[in-house]
Enzyme design. Sequence first.
Site, PDB file in Angstrom:
ATOM      1  N   HIS A   7      66.726  -4.001  41.520  1.00 22.22           N
ATOM      2  CA  HIS A   7      66.760  -5.461  41.451  1.00 22.22           C
ATOM      3  C   HIS A   7      67.866  -6.042  42.322  1.00 22.22           C
ATOM      4  O   HIS A   7      68.700  -5.327  42.876  1.00 22.22           O
ATOM      5  CB  HIS A   7      66.923  -5.921  39.996  1.00 22.22           C
ATOM      6  CG  HIS A   7      68.203  -5.495  39.336  1.00 22.22           C
ATOM      7  ND1 HIS A   7      69.379  -6.190  39.456  1.00 22.22           N
ATOM      8  CD2 HIS A   7      68.485  -4.438  38.527  1.00 22.22           C
ATOM      9  CE1 HIS A   7      70.327  -5.598  38.746  1.00 22.22           C
ATOM     10  NE2 HIS A   7      69.801  -4.517  38.175  1.00 22.22           N
ATOM     11  N   CYS A  20      71.003   0.684  36.438  1.00 22.49           N
ATOM     12  CA  CYS A  20      69.936   0.279  37.337  1.00 22.49           C
ATOM     13  C   CYS A  20      70.409   0.299  38.778  1.00 22.49           C
ATOM     14  O   CYS A  20      71.585   0.459  39.071  1.00 22.49           O
ATOM     15  CB  CYS A  20      69.427  -1.113  36.967  1.00 22.49           C
ATOM     16  SG  CYS A  20      68.199  -1.085  35.653  1.00 22.49           S
TER      17      CYS A  20
END
Length: 415
Positions: A365, A381
């Site tokens: 992301h 992440c």
Amino acid sequence: MKMKPLAIVALALVIAACSRDEAPEATATVAGNGPTATDRITVPVGAPGDPAARERERFDERWRKLVTFQRQQQPGAARRQPGAAAANIQFLRGAKESFEGMTPQRINSAPVVVPIRGDMSGPSVLKTQVYLDRLDLSPGVIDGRWGKNTAIALWWYQRSRGLQETGEVTEETFRSLASEAETAPAVVTHNVTSQDVEGPFVQIPEDVYEQEKLDCLCYESVREKLAERFHTTTDFLALLNPKANLDALRAGDSIIVPNVTRPAAANRAPIARIVVSLEGNTLNGFDGSDNLVFHAPTTVGSEYDPSPTETLKITAIAHDPHFHYQPKLFHEVSDREPEANLQPGPNSPVGVVWMALSKPHYGIHGTSDPESIGYASSHGCIRLTNWDARAVAERASQGVVVEFADTRQSAVPAE
């Protein structure tokens, strides 16, 4: 930036939580054509990075010892010779540079100081960063100062072109780089458009519950919006424009910006495979023939870094996702705190793009803090700058393989 209404198709998928494997799975929807709904990304994100630690990490060269960066792991490509377009570059050795008093013309015409390594800044570094960015080998934020993000991007350029892999700019490397980038000027004049200065612009509070009250997590200023558009920092944009009031720009004004125009996604090879170096803080994209076609610095977890070793796949891509804040996913937050739902925007904790992976609690992301990329840590992440996340999302698709290299167990080869 005015947030455009999204048309959403309801598609249930497991969204990464990036830590705490026992965390409950979440359901989200992905942007597309269909009935209006809300795509809510449920994922813990890291705290803002420490600027002092970031400065120390800028010149940390432990990445050179990682398995990914060992020559025997992957043969170099066929050697390419620099073209005629790079023949007339003037080089100096060992000179000192700065941006003080430099006009755009002087920046673009300045001799190139080699070698470029260590704590250097000036037009030579800026040209290198711009050329790398234009060739889809992102140095992260472009700030005219050397550091490991730029060195690693250059190392991958050298490897993919069959040049000596040093991570330092030599005359040979710069000629090759400049030739491929068609010796484009490092900075250009940008005429500010009405879209550039269009808001809304909002002050982003630190408290997540105050953020929940905002209609969008938009840019805070015209300066921030333009810095992100041109892959740079607000400070460097101000350095290039010492006489401009960047927060009071109007359509028709002119400013100097890094020349980072990239080819349209339609003219670039699709990404068929992604390799993330967890210890090297990098994401590499390869085409169907296993040629390197994209590189960017990234930030992964540290304290809660799960360091996967299996092969995953991209399962869904959401643009301008909503963010569902769940305290139970943050080890530093009491589970008794209430949840919150944040609107989309470039200052969202997950930035402007979310790419869900096939293992629960993982995703790729964007970020609200581009200067932290490559240096700070998340909760596990894979974070990219917003512009690099967009570039990956444009060229990757559902089913693209994502591999993880340089895990904590295998990062450094045995002696």
